[in-house]
Design a protein around this motif. Structure first.
Motif, short mmCIF file in Angstrom:
data_model
loop_
_atom_site.label_atom_id
_atom_site.label_comp_id
_atom_site.label_asym_id
_atom_site.label_seq_id
_atom_site.Cartn_x
_atom_site.Cartn_y
_atom_site.Cartn_z
N THR A 144 -15.36 -10.67 -5.23
CA THR A 144 -14.74 -11.58 -6.21
C THR A 144 -13.22 -11.46 -6.24
OG1 THR A 144 -14.81 -9.93 -7.96
CG2 THR A 144 -16.77 -11.32 -7.70
N TRP A 145 -12.66 -10.44 -5.61
CA TRP A 145 -11.22 -10.12 -5.64
C TRP A 145 -10.75 -9.73 -7.04
CZ3 TRP A 145 -7.82 -9.82 -1.46
CH2 TRP A 145 -8.36 -10.20 -0.21
N ALA A 146 -11.68 -9.52 -7.97
CA ALA A 146 -11.29 -8.98 -9.27
C ALA A 146 -10.88 -7.53 -9.05
CB ALA A 146 -12.47 -9.05 -10.23
N PHE A 147 -9.87 -7.06 -9.78
CA PHE A 147 -9.44 -5.68 -9.56
C PHE A 147 -8.99 -5.01 -10.85
CE2 PHE A 147 -4.79 -6.16 -9.78
CZ PHE A 147 -4.65 -7.53 -9.62
N GLU A 148 -9.13 -3.69 -10.84
CA GLU A 148 -8.67 -2.87 -11.96
C GLU A 148 -7.50 -2.03 -11.46
OE1 GLU A 148 -10.22 0.86 -14.74
OE2 GLU A 148 -11.60 -0.05 -13.31
N VAL A 149 -6.44 -1.96 -12.28
CA VAL A 149 -5.28 -1.13 -11.93
C VAL A 149 -5.42 0.23 -12.60
CG1 VAL A 149 -2.77 -0.90 -12.07
CG2 VAL A 149 -3.82 -3.17 -11.78
N VAL A 150 -5.43 1.28 -11.81
CA VAL A 150 -5.48 2.63 -12.40
C VAL A 150 -4.09 3.24 -12.24
CG1 VAL A 150 -6.56 4.88 -12.34
CG2 VAL A 150 -7.90 2.84 -11.75
N ASP A 151 -3.51 3.61 -13.38
CA ASP A 151 -2.20 4.27 -13.36
C ASP A 151 -2.41 5.73 -12.94
OD1 ASP A 151 0.18 5.53 -13.88
OD2 ASP A 151 0.60 4.37 -15.69
N ASN A 152 -1.89 6.08 -11.79
CA ASN A 152 -2.10 7.43 -11.25
C ASN A 152 -0.89 8.33 -11.55
OD1 ASN A 152 -3.80 9.20 -9.69
ND2 ASN A 152 -2.36 9.00 -7.98
N GLY A 153 -0.05 7.88 -12.48
CA GLY A 153 1.23 8.56 -12.76
C GLY A 153 1.10 10.03 -13.13
N ASP A 154 0.15 10.36 -14.01
CA ASP A 154 -0.02 11.76 -14.41
C ASP A 154 -0.38 12.61 -13.21
OD1 ASP A 154 0.52 11.19 -16.97
OD2 ASP A 154 -1.57 11.21 -17.69
N ASN A 155 -1.26 12.05 -12.42
CA ASN A 155 -1.73 12.76 -11.25
C ASN A 155 -0.64 12.90 -10.20
OD1 ASN A 155 -3.72 14.00 -9.92
ND2 ASN A 155 -4.67 12.14 -9.15
N VAL B 92 0.87 -1.18 0.00
CA VAL B 92 0.00 0.00 0.00
C VAL B 92 0.91 1.24 0.00
CG1 VAL B 92 -1.63 1.34 1.40
CG2 VAL B 92 -1.91 -1.14 1.19
N ASP B 93 0.63 2.19 -0.88
CA ASP B 93 1.36 3.46 -0.86
C ASP B 93 0.67 4.37 0.15
OD1 ASP B 93 2.33 6.16 -1.51
OD2 ASP B 93 3.33 5.14 -3.17
N PRO B 94 1.43 4.90 1.12
CA PRO B 94 0.77 5.72 2.15
C PRO B 94 0.17 7.01 1.60
CG PRO B 94 3.17 5.81 2.40
CD PRO B 94 2.89 4.75 1.38
N ARG B 95 0.66 7.46 0.44
CA ARG B 95 0.15 8.72 -0.12
C ARG B 95 -1.10 8.43 -0.94
NH1 ARG B 95 5.25 9.87 -3.54
NH2 ARG B 95 4.73 7.71 -3.95
N PHE B 96 -2.03 9.38 -0.93
CA PHE B 96 -3.23 9.17 -1.74
C PHE B 96 -3.05 9.80 -3.12
CE2 PHE B 96 -7.72 10.80 -2.61
CZ PHE B 96 -8.00 9.71 -3.41
N GLY B 97 -3.03 11.13 -3.19
CA GLY B 97 -3.01 11.81 -4.49
C GLY B 97 -1.80 11.45 -5.33
N ARG B 98 -0.68 11.21 -4.69
CA ARG B 98 0.55 10.99 -5.43
C ARG B 98 1.03 9.53 -5.41
NH1 ARG B 98 1.95 16.05 -7.20
NH2 ARG B 98 1.10 17.73 -5.95
N ALA B 99 0.14 8.61 -5.11
CA ALA B 99 0.48 7.19 -5.22
C ALA B 99 0.63 6.84 -6.70
CB ALA B 99 -0.63 6.34 -4.61
N PRO B 100 1.60 5.97 -7.06
CA PRO B 100 1.76 5.65 -8.49
C PRO B 100 0.57 4.89 -9.07
CG PRO B 100 3.32 4.39 -7.14
CD PRO B 100 2.67 5.40 -6.24
N TYR B 101 -0.05 4.01 -8.26
CA TYR B 101 -1.20 3.24 -8.74
C TYR B 101 -2.31 3.26 -7.71
CZ TYR B 101 2.30 1.41 -11.92
OH TYR B 101 3.29 1.32 -12.85
N ILE B 102 -3.52 3.13 -8.20
CA ILE B 102 -4.65 2.92 -7.31
C ILE B 102 -5.38 1.68 -7.83
CG2 ILE B 102 -6.83 3.86 -6.43
CD1 ILE B 102 -5.54 6.66 -6.63
#
Lengths: 119, 290
Positions: free
Chosen positions: A33-44, A16-26
């Motif tokens: 179901t444990w299905a998950f989507e990876v959101v690249d938060n890099g721009d943000n 887990v990245d402790p930062r919210f806005g500046r985490a690399p991924y969310i």
């Protein structure tokens, strides 16, 4: 139910990245179901200002009802609050650990931001 | 003519130089204290404040009745001052840079502007020297709009001396941009030199001629002098580390008042600056004619 978890990587085993806005991924995880989507938060993560606000908008757009992260600042918190997304802060370990804890119901929802605004 | 007094490092003597140059020149000069986060030139110039006005900056006000939640406003805002979530629009006033972009792109005319207080402008006079300062509201983080308002109040018929804030970021750029000359006040210490280099780089980007005052010139080492020579920066004045100057300062008294021989040195400083400005203007004109 969909839960958003800030992550240093793209796997459930990522920390887990402790930062919210500046985490690399969310990771947006379906807790049934444990299905998950990876959101690249890099721009943000490189945003000049208001990274938390953008990340909060994105989490809401992805349909998550809960955010699990380390620290959440006041502007991100009020955006999440307006969007009806509940916040669980002070999360450590892996994304998988976080979802387990969530499914066991051993979580407390934050009533306010736990980090001061950045300038 | 606008002379902006800047430094990079804080506490090198910008206000001392600004005030003493203004006092040496006398009537026909105005001093604009653009260090709006901690204005202090008035403590030394001791002007009579004649009037004050409140300064506001526009921020968006969203009419939810007209809003279609299209998100064009939040998309155009590079400072993320607006967020559109779940049929709500949040405005973060402290992030807004008052560009009006959100209002311009709103298709439904749902955005108007209201004022947010930035601080105060104070206008005064000290024996014929016109004085203006800006004072940022406590808790406010955005100083450039207030600095621009201080500068907009200048009198075009007067010689304008700007006491700039320290640093090299937006506030100091707001206090230097468009000036005819930047007078950099520095000291011969590692910190002084380090921050001077950053400030000179910023001035070079702005394309404004620049010269140095070296304060407390006999402390530290020679590196600031070497740097000035390498960079072709004229050293226009040096001020020694003199206890009598420090004592006068601590009592709010000025160098030119306590040591009359300094009056002509500050006048000479101005004449040198004026000569450089005229020379640069002639060069620019010659280039334009080629």
């Amino acid at each position: 139910m969909k839960v958003a978890v800030t992550s240093k990587g793209i796997l459930l085993s990522s920390d887990v990245d402790p930062r919210f806005g500046r985490a690399p991924y969310i990771l947006i995880v379906d807790t049934d179901t444990w299905a998950f989507e990876v959101v690249d938060n890099g721009d943000n993560a490189n945003a000049f200002k208001g990274a938390g606000i953008q990340a909060a908008t994105m989490v809401s757009d992805k349909g998550a009802s809960v955010l699990m992260t380390g620290y959440c600042g006041p502007k991100a918190f009020s955006t999440l609050e307006a969007a009806g997304v509940k916040v669980i802060d002070d999360i450590t370990g892996s994304v998988r650990d976080a979802i387990k804890v969530f499914n066991e119901g051993k979580v407390t929802y934050a009533a306010a931001a736990n980090k001061e605004a950045h300038w | 003519m606008i002379i902006s007094v800047a430094s990079g490092k804080g506490g090198t003597g910008k206000t001392t130089i600004s005030v003493n140059m203004a006092l040496a020149l006398g009537a026909g000069v105005e001093l604009l204290d653009c260090d709006v986060e901690e204005p202090n030139a008035h403590l030394f110039l001791k002007p009579v404040i004649e009037r004050s006005e409140r300064v506001e900056t526009p921020i968006p006000l969203v009419d939810l009745e007209k809003c279609t939640f299209c998100r064009k406003c939040s998309a155009i805002c590079r400072f993320n001052a607006l967020a559109v979530v779940a049929q709500k629009v949040l405005v973060f006033p402290e992030l807004c840079h008052s560009c009006g972009g959100c209002m311009a792109v709103c298709p439904g005319g749902a955005i108007t502007e209201i004022g947010r207080e930035l601080g105060m402008l104070n206008f005064g006079d000290s024996n014929g020297i016109r004085f203006i300062n800006g004072r940022l509201r406590v808790g406010e983080a955005m100083s450039p709009p207030l600095i621009k308002r201080v500068r907009a109040a200048r009198d075009l018929d007067l010689i304008t001396i700007i006491d700039a804030p320290p640093g090299t970021s937006c506030p100091v750029i707001a206090a230097m941009n468009g000036a005819d000359f930047i007078l950099m006040v520095t000291e011969p210490t590692p910190f002084g030199l380090h921050d001077l280099k950053l400030a000179v780089e910023a001035v070079r980007l702005l394309g404004i001629p620049c010269g140095l005052v070296i304060n407390r010139a006999d402390i530290g080492d020679n590196k600031v002098f070497d740097y000035a020579e390498r960079e072709n920066l004229p050293i226009l004045l040096t001020i020694p580390f003199d206890r009598r100057i420090a004592e006068a300062y601590s009592q709010g008294r000025n160098i030119v008042e306590v040591f009359p021989e300094w009056r002509e040195r500050f006048v000479a400083l101005f004449r040198d600056i004026e000569a450089i400005i005229i020379e640069e203007k002639d060069k620019a004109a010659a280039c334009a004619n080629l």
